[in-house]
Design a protein around this motif. Structure first.
Motif, PDB file in Angstrom:
ATOM      1  N   LEU A  12       0.825  -1.211   0.000  1.00 11.40           N
ATOM      2  CA  LEU A  12       0.000   0.000   0.000  1.00 11.40           C
ATOM      3  C   LEU A  12       0.862   1.265   0.000  1.00 11.40           C
ATOM      4  O   LEU A  12       0.491   2.276  -0.611  1.00 11.40           O
ATOM      5  CB  LEU A  12      -0.925   0.001   1.229  1.00 11.40           C
ATOM      6  CG  LEU A  12      -2.053  -1.040   1.207  1.00 11.40           C
ATOM      7  CD1 LEU A  12      -2.755  -1.099   2.553  1.00 11.40           C
ATOM      8  CD2 LEU A  12      -3.049  -0.722   0.097  1.00 11.40           C
ATOM      9  N   ALA A  13       2.011   1.214   0.693  1.00 15.09           N
ATOM     10  CA  ALA A  13       2.849   2.407   0.826  1.00 15.09           C
ATOM     11  C   ALA A  13       3.707   2.656  -0.408  1.00 15.09           C
ATOM     12  O   ALA A  13       3.959   3.817  -0.759  1.00 15.09           O
ATOM     13  CB  ALA A  13       3.744   2.277   2.059  1.00 15.09           C
ATOM     14  N   THR A  14       4.152   1.600  -1.073  1.00  9.92           N
ATOM     15  CA  THR A  14       5.049   1.800  -2.224  1.00  9.92           C
ATOM     16  C   THR A  14       4.573   1.102  -3.502  1.00  9.92           C
ATOM     17  O   THR A  14       4.667   1.667  -4.578  1.00  9.92           O
ATOM     18  CB  THR A  14       6.474   1.288  -1.900  1.00  9.92           C
ATOM     19  OG1 THR A  14       6.413  -0.104  -1.584  1.00  9.92           O
ATOM     20  CG2 THR A  14       7.065   2.028  -0.725  1.00  9.92           C
ATOM     21  N   GLY A  15       4.070  -0.133  -3.391  1.00  9.73           N
ATOM     22  CA  GLY A  15       3.695  -0.883  -4.589  1.00  9.73           C
ATOM     23  C   GLY A  15       2.554  -0.254  -5.359  1.00  9.73           C
ATOM     24  O   GLY A  15       2.627  -0.102  -6.593  1.00  9.73           O
ATOM     25  N   ALA A  16       1.479   0.123  -4.636  1.00 16.76           N
ATOM     26  CA  ALA A  16       0.324   0.714  -5.316  1.00 16.76           C
ATOM     27  C   ALA A  16       0.657   2.076  -5.950  1.00 16.76           C
ATOM     28  O   ALA A  16       0.284   2.326  -7.110  1.00 16.76           O
ATOM     29  CB  ALA A  16      -0.857   0.837  -4.336  1.00 16.76           C
ATOM     30  N   ALA A  45       2.829  -9.298  -5.590  1.00 15.94           N
ATOM     31  CA  ALA A  45       3.742 -10.447  -5.556  1.00 15.94           C
ATOM     32  C   ALA A  45       5.138 -10.021  -5.116  1.00 15.94           C
ATOM     33  O   ALA A  45       5.781 -10.710  -4.302  1.00 15.94           O
ATOM     34  CB  ALA A  45       3.801 -11.108  -6.937  1.00 15.94           C
ATOM     35  N   PHE A  46       5.624  -8.887  -5.606  1.00 14.57           N
ATOM     36  CA  PHE A  46       6.953  -8.397  -5.206  1.00 14.57           C
ATOM     37  C   PHE A  46       7.002  -8.136  -3.697  1.00 14.57           C
ATOM     38  O   PHE A  46       8.014  -8.422  -3.048  1.00 14.57           O
ATOM     39  CB  PHE A  46       7.294  -7.109  -5.955  1.00 14.57           C
ATOM     40  CG  PHE A  46       7.436  -7.264  -7.438  1.00 14.57           C
ATOM     41  CD1 PHE A  46       7.813  -8.484  -7.988  1.00 14.57           C
ATOM     42  CD2 PHE A  46       7.199  -6.193  -8.300  1.00 14.57           C
ATOM     43  CE1 PHE A  46       7.940  -8.639  -9.367  1.00 14.57           C
ATOM     44  CE2 PHE A  46       7.326  -6.345  -9.668  1.00 14.57           C
ATOM     45  CZ  PHE A  46       7.700  -7.567 -10.200  1.00 14.57           C
ATOM     46  N   ALA A  47       5.925  -7.570  -3.131  1.00 12.96           N
ATOM     47  CA  ALA A  47       5.918  -7.260  -1.699  1.00 12.96           C
ATOM     48  C   ALA A  47       6.019  -8.540  -0.867  1.00 12.96           C
ATOM     49  O   ALA A  47       6.783  -8.610   0.098  1.00 12.96           O
ATOM     50  CB  ALA A  47       4.647  -6.488  -1.346  1.00 12.96           C
ATOM     51  N   PHE A  48       5.249  -9.569  -1.223  1.00 16.43           N
ATOM     52  CA  PHE A  48       5.257 -10.805  -0.427  1.00 16.43           C
ATOM     53  C   PHE A  48       6.539 -11.599  -0.665  1.00 16.43           C
ATOM     54  O   PHE A  48       7.098 -12.177   0.276  1.00 16.43           O
ATOM     55  CB  PHE A  48       4.024 -11.648  -0.747  1.00 16.43           C
ATOM     56  CG  PHE A  48       2.811 -11.219   0.033  1.00 16.43           C
ATOM     57  CD1 PHE A  48       2.063 -10.128  -0.368  1.00 16.43           C
ATOM     58  CD2 PHE A  48       2.442 -11.885   1.190  1.00 16.43           C
ATOM     59  CE1 PHE A  48       0.956  -9.707   0.366  1.00 16.43           C
ATOM     60  CE2 PHE A  48       1.341 -11.478   1.937  1.00 16.43           C
ATOM     61  CZ  PHE A  48       0.593 -10.391   1.521  1.00 16.43           C
ATOM     62  N   LEU A  49       7.033 -11.654  -1.892  1.00 18.81           N
ATOM     63  CA  LEU A  49       8.290 -12.361  -2.148  1.00 18.81           C
ATOM     64  C   LEU A  49       9.461 -11.608  -1.521  1.00 18.81           C
ATOM     65  O   LEU A  49      10.406 -12.221  -1.010  1.00 18.81           O
ATOM     66  CB  LEU A  49       8.503 -12.513  -3.657  1.00 18.81           C
ATOM     67  CG  LEU A  49       7.486 -13.394  -4.368  1.00 18.81           C
ATOM     68  CD1 LEU A  49       7.680 -13.316  -5.884  1.00 18.81           C
ATOM     69  CD2 LEU A  49       7.618 -14.843  -3.905  1.00 18.81           C
ATOM     70  N   GLY A  50       9.399 -10.278  -1.555  1.00 19.05           N
ATOM     71  CA  GLY A  50      10.434  -9.487  -0.897  1.00 19.05           C
ATOM     72  C   GLY A  50      10.411  -9.684   0.602  1.00 19.05           C
ATOM     73  O   GLY A  50      11.464  -9.748   1.257  1.00 19.05           O
TER      74      GLY A  50
END
Length: 221
Positions: A103-107, A140-145
């Motif tokens: 929410l803070a960076t990905g979106a 996906a990047f947030a959870f894999l990161g």
């Protein structure tokens, strides 16, 4: 559920506090979008053809920026020990951290991707699909990161280790998203790439918290 909501609000406040949030990631994203075309040549036709791919690749690189501190800050000051003894399991803590990261960076990065692609000359018709791919890929990047950050917890040079762990895991969504965008822009079949991207994102959201919880317990032992 109340404990999860409190955790999510806390993580969002930390993500946006002290100059954090999307500003640094957006600045890095803009730099990558400007530099990559310089390496690929300035021919407008060539640039327009690869514009969605550049916007997509820059999104993956920008997602790496703040991953190192996702668990490390709480691990260093002892907050992670308190969270482990709290009412919410560490898996729920991991989900709250990754959702707040998205929410803070990905979106915001996903919303900036069409603007970057348009500046590079991409076709306007690709923009809705680019936003959808960027939102799903960013999740996906947030959870894999988060998985990489949990596995690197407590190690020296954690930032480099996180990058080594997660970059191979970033490859499938980059390939699936770029394939869908290229196919759509060229008038070729593209739904297969989009469905693979959505399936990969769902798998990352469902399975990564389990591994993150186990990695955090291992670091705390």
């Amino acid at each position: 559920m109340r404990a999860f909501a409190i955790l999510l609000r806390r993580e969002l406040a930390l993500a946006w506090g002290k100059g954090g949030g999307a500003l640094l990631a957006l600045t890095f994203y803009a730099c990558v979008v400007v530099l990559l075309p310089m390496a690929s040549g300035r021919a407008p036709e060539r640039l327009a053809a690869i514009a969605p791919g550049i916007a997509w690749l820059a999104l993956a690189l920008a997602a790496l920026l703040s991953l190192e501190r996702l668990f490390e800050r709480d691990y260093e000051d002892g907050t992670l020990d308190l969270l482990a003894m709290g009412p919410a399991p560490l898996e729920a803590v991991a989900v709250a951290k990754c959702l707040a990261q998205w929410l803070a960076t990905g979106a915001p990065l996903a919303l900036a991707a069409p603007l970057a692609a348009l500046m590079l000359g991409a076709d306007l018709k690709v923009m809705p699909l680019l936003v959808l791919c960027a939102l799903a890929g960013g999740l996906a990047f947030a959870f894999l990161g988060g998985l990489g950050a949990a596995l690197a917890l407590g190690s020296k040079r954690g930032g480099l280790l996180v990058a080594v762990i997660v970059l191979p895991l970033f490859a499938p969504p980059v390939i699936f998203g770029a394939g869908a965008l290229d196919g759509y822009a060229a008038g070729l079949p593209w739904t297969g790439g989009l469905f693979l991207l959505l399936a990969y994102c769902a798998g990352a959201v469902a399975l990564s918290p389990l591994a993150m919880g186990a990695a955090c317990r291992n670091a705390l032992d």
